[in-house]
Design a protein around this motif. Structure first.
Motif, mmCIF file in Angstrom:
data_model
loop_
_atom_site.group_PDB
_atom_site.id
_atom_site.type_symbol
_atom_site.label_atom_id
_atom_site.label_comp_id
_atom_site.label_asym_id
_atom_site.label_seq_id
_atom_site.Cartn_x
_atom_site.Cartn_y
_atom_site.Cartn_z
ATOM 1 N N ASP A 156 0.656 -1.187 -0.082
ATOM 2 C CA ASP A 156 -0.054 -0.080 0.025
ATOM 3 C C ASP A 156 0.868 1.159 -0.094
ATOM 4 O O ASP A 156 0.545 2.278 -0.716
ATOM 5 C CB ASP A 156 -0.917 0.013 1.171
ATOM 6 C CG ASP A 156 -1.940 -0.826 1.127
ATOM 7 O OD1 ASP A 156 -2.477 -1.293 -0.036
ATOM 8 O OD2 ASP A 156 -2.680 -1.286 2.094
ATOM 9 N N ALA A 157 1.893 1.244 0.497
ATOM 10 C CA ALA A 157 2.794 2.491 0.950
ATOM 11 C C ALA A 157 3.485 2.501 -0.680
ATOM 12 O O ALA A 157 3.624 3.512 -1.013
ATOM 13 C CB ALA A 157 3.921 2.397 1.938
ATOM 14 N N LEU A 158 3.806 1.606 -1.311
ATOM 15 C CA LEU A 158 4.543 1.759 -2.490
ATOM 16 C C LEU A 158 3.470 2.129 -3.314
ATOM 17 O O LEU A 158 3.653 3.324 -4.184
ATOM 18 C CB LEU A 158 4.958 0.199 -2.915
ATOM 19 C CG LEU A 158 5.562 0.086 -4.254
ATOM 20 C CD1 LEU A 158 6.825 0.940 -4.436
ATOM 21 C CD2 LEU A 158 5.705 -1.185 -4.705
ATOM 22 N N LEU A 159 2.266 1.823 -3.345
ATOM 23 C CA LEU A 159 1.160 2.248 -4.400
ATOM 24 C C LEU A 159 0.942 3.689 -3.951
ATOM 25 O O LEU A 159 0.557 4.655 -5.032
ATOM 26 C CB LEU A 159 -0.024 1.377 -4.232
ATOM 27 C CG LEU A 159 0.192 -0.139 -5.009
ATOM 28 C CD1 LEU A 159 -0.978 -1.028 -4.704
ATOM 29 C CD2 LEU A 159 0.512 -0.043 -6.398
ATOM 30 N N ASP A 160 1.074 3.966 -2.684
ATOM 31 C CA ASP A 160 0.642 5.463 -2.438
ATOM 32 C C ASP A 160 1.720 6.378 -3.116
ATOM 33 O O ASP A 160 1.419 7.580 -3.163
ATOM 34 C CB ASP A 160 0.230 5.668 -1.000
ATOM 35 C CG ASP A 160 -0.727 4.831 -0.568
ATOM 36 O OD1 ASP A 160 -1.770 4.709 -1.058
ATOM 37 O OD2 ASP A 160 -0.941 4.632 0.774
ATOM 38 N N ALA A 161 2.899 5.966 -3.248
ATOM 39 C CA ALA A 161 3.783 6.768 -3.490
ATOM 40 C C ALA A 161 4.033 6.940 -4.869
ATOM 41 O O ALA A 161 4.665 7.892 -5.612
ATOM 42 C CB ALA A 161 5.176 6.235 -2.984
ATOM 43 N N PHE B 198 5.382 9.976 -9.922
ATOM 44 C CA PHE B 198 4.952 10.658 -11.312
ATOM 45 C C PHE B 198 5.465 12.219 -11.391
ATOM 46 O O PHE B 198 6.087 12.847 -12.314
ATOM 47 C CB PHE B 198 3.626 10.573 -11.594
ATOM 48 C CG PHE B 198 3.401 9.006 -12.494
ATOM 49 C CD1 PHE B 198 3.976 8.741 -13.531
ATOM 50 C CD2 PHE B 198 2.428 8.223 -12.155
ATOM 51 C CE1 PHE B 198 3.828 7.414 -14.156
ATOM 52 C CE2 PHE B 198 1.972 7.032 -12.597
ATOM 53 C CZ PHE B 198 2.805 6.568 -13.603
ATOM 54 N N ALA B 199 5.031 12.905 -10.419
ATOM 55 C CA ALA B 199 5.212 14.342 -10.492
ATOM 56 C C ALA B 199 6.564 14.623 -10.313
ATOM 57 O O ALA B 199 7.284 15.531 -11.089
ATOM 58 C CB ALA B 199 4.439 14.936 -9.202
#
Length: 158
Positions: free
Chosen positions: A12-17, A22-23
């Motif tokens: 989840d932490a990876l996906l949240d990052a 991208f920015a």
């Protein structure tokens, strides 16, 4: 399943990052030294040229504004800059002669290709210390992601 860390998993932490990644990737990639160097004007022109080039059908100034989520006056200035530079031309719509559409010129196509070359240079520079297999896998996944996003539908003016 990831290892639990507090209320969220490492997955989840990876996906949240991803959003911040991208920015950061967009901002930092533009700073890589490429040949020829990228200017601020190039970045804006690249966006407009790509939208016109990738359009599924005809593209208008209003469509550019909608795609970039900018005011129509901002899009109009961006398009006018591309026209003045010989990168785009205005033409009558083949579907509705009352509408004006944007077309890429040969100079616009050449600049699109130059931008593509610059993106490759930046990618290769950023991933220069990666094993070739990892670099190619990331490139494959990035292209796959872009294709999947494109299949969701291009934003067009309502």
């Amino acid at each position: 399943m990831g290892v639990t860390r507090g209320d969220e998993t490492q997955d989840d932490a990876l996906l949240d990052a991803v959003g911040a990644a991208f920015a950061r990737m967009r901002r930092r990639t533009a700073l890589v030294d490429v040949d020829p160097p990228v200017t601020r004007k190039d970045l804006a022109r690249n966006q407009v040229i790509n939208i016109v080039d990738e359009a599924d059908g005809e593209m208008t100034v209003g469509g550019i504004a909608y795609q970039l989520t900018v005011d129509s006056s901002v899009a109009s200035r961006m398009v006018s800059d591309c026209i003045d530079a010989g990168l785009l031309v205005r033409a009558a719509s083949q579907r509705d002669g009352r509408r004006t559409v944007l077309l890429l010129t040969p100079a616009g196509a050449a600049l699109r290709d130059r931008f593509s070359s610059q993106h490759r240079q930046a990618f290769e520079h950023i991933t220069r210390d990666w094993p070739q297999a990892k670099r190619l896998e990331f490139a494959r996944l990035l292209v796959e992601y872009a294709h999947a996003a494109a299949e969701l539908g291009t934003r067009t003016a309502p």
